[in-house]
Design an enzyme around this catalytic site. Sequence first.
Site, PDB file in Angstrom:
ATOM      1  N   ARG A  98      89.240   0.705 105.881  1.00  0.00           N
ATOM      2  CA  ARG A  98      89.212   0.444 104.450  1.00  0.00           C
ATOM      3  C   ARG A  98      89.997   1.539 103.738  1.00  0.00           C
ATOM      4  NH1 ARG A  98      88.759  -4.068 105.019  1.00  0.00           N
ATOM      5  NH2 ARG A  98      87.198  -5.525 104.228  1.00  0.00           N
ATOM      6  N   HIS A 145      97.875  -5.617 104.020  1.00  0.00           N
ATOM      7  CA  HIS A 145      96.559  -6.051 104.492  1.00  0.00           C
ATOM      8  C   HIS A 145      96.669  -7.325 105.341  1.00  0.00           C
ATOM      9  CE1 HIS A 145      92.031  -5.613 103.386  1.00  0.00           C
ATOM     10  NE2 HIS A 145      92.184  -6.047 104.628  1.00  0.00           N
TER      11      HIS A 145
END
Length: 311
Positions: A225, A273
């Site tokens: 993350r 991502h």
Amino acid sequence: MSDINKILITGRLYREIGEALESKISKEILCLPEDKVTEKELRCADAYVAFKPTDNFAFYNIKWVHALGAGVDGFLFGRQWKKDVLLTRTICSFGKKISEYCLSYILSDLQHHREFKKNQQEKLWKQLTPASIGSQTILILGTGVIGSEVAKSLSYFGAEVIGVSLSGKTVNYFNRTIKFSDVQEYLSRVDWLINTLPLTESTQGIIDDNIFKYLNSAGFINVGRGSTLNEKALLKALVNNNIKIAILDVFPAEPLPLESELWSNSNIIITPHISAITDVDEAVECFLNTLTGIESGETNLKNKVSIKKGY
């Protein structure tokens, strides 16, 4: 848990997932884009399926929340969770996808792809000897489903793989696992540092100067993350050659803001991502398996999230 009868699906893929489920389950399914979800739909739902909560999300009568991604910080981080609501996540082949992502960039570096491309542009014939993955020591932060799958792939090629977790508990495919409190003594001999940590209160900003300053020209990959990484510390580590190259797939704000310093650093590779994108077939399969487990009274669902731990 009582039967799930009314399912609200929103966010990216809401329409495709809804269409795929219509012929597979006899439930009332409501599929809406996030900006069309009102209090009325939330109040009617038994289950909420999405990548993240809508801006107006509230639990009301919801019994089950199913995240369409592996990360659940959007649901938990900085939020108060209703203790009797089940939270599950989508895992499926995410670990395999992320392991392939990591492997591709490690191989690219060891095989000198960037150097050979530059030499080609300059019409320079210069031999460089590729290194083997088997010669590498790779430290992975996080030994869960994703971290262990990355370790599995890398250990297959003979790398020494060290796992780091809060407990230091032994996990398959790692040569050894250590507690996070002991990580500093291993960092100086690490060739690659891979982050797979979830975002929790205890991991926010955890990868900082206290990690980077012990590294010696290592590669860094972040597939966990974005907010677990202190970006200023990373930039400093690149200047000091603690880090030689950084591959970043996750960021605190996505899309990455145009003014970010990360864009222009030649030793940083940015991907949007994509290391483990949820596709419709996997999302539907994982959802159906979870629904079946819930309705059969299974208490040990493999994708159940620990609210206390945050993953």
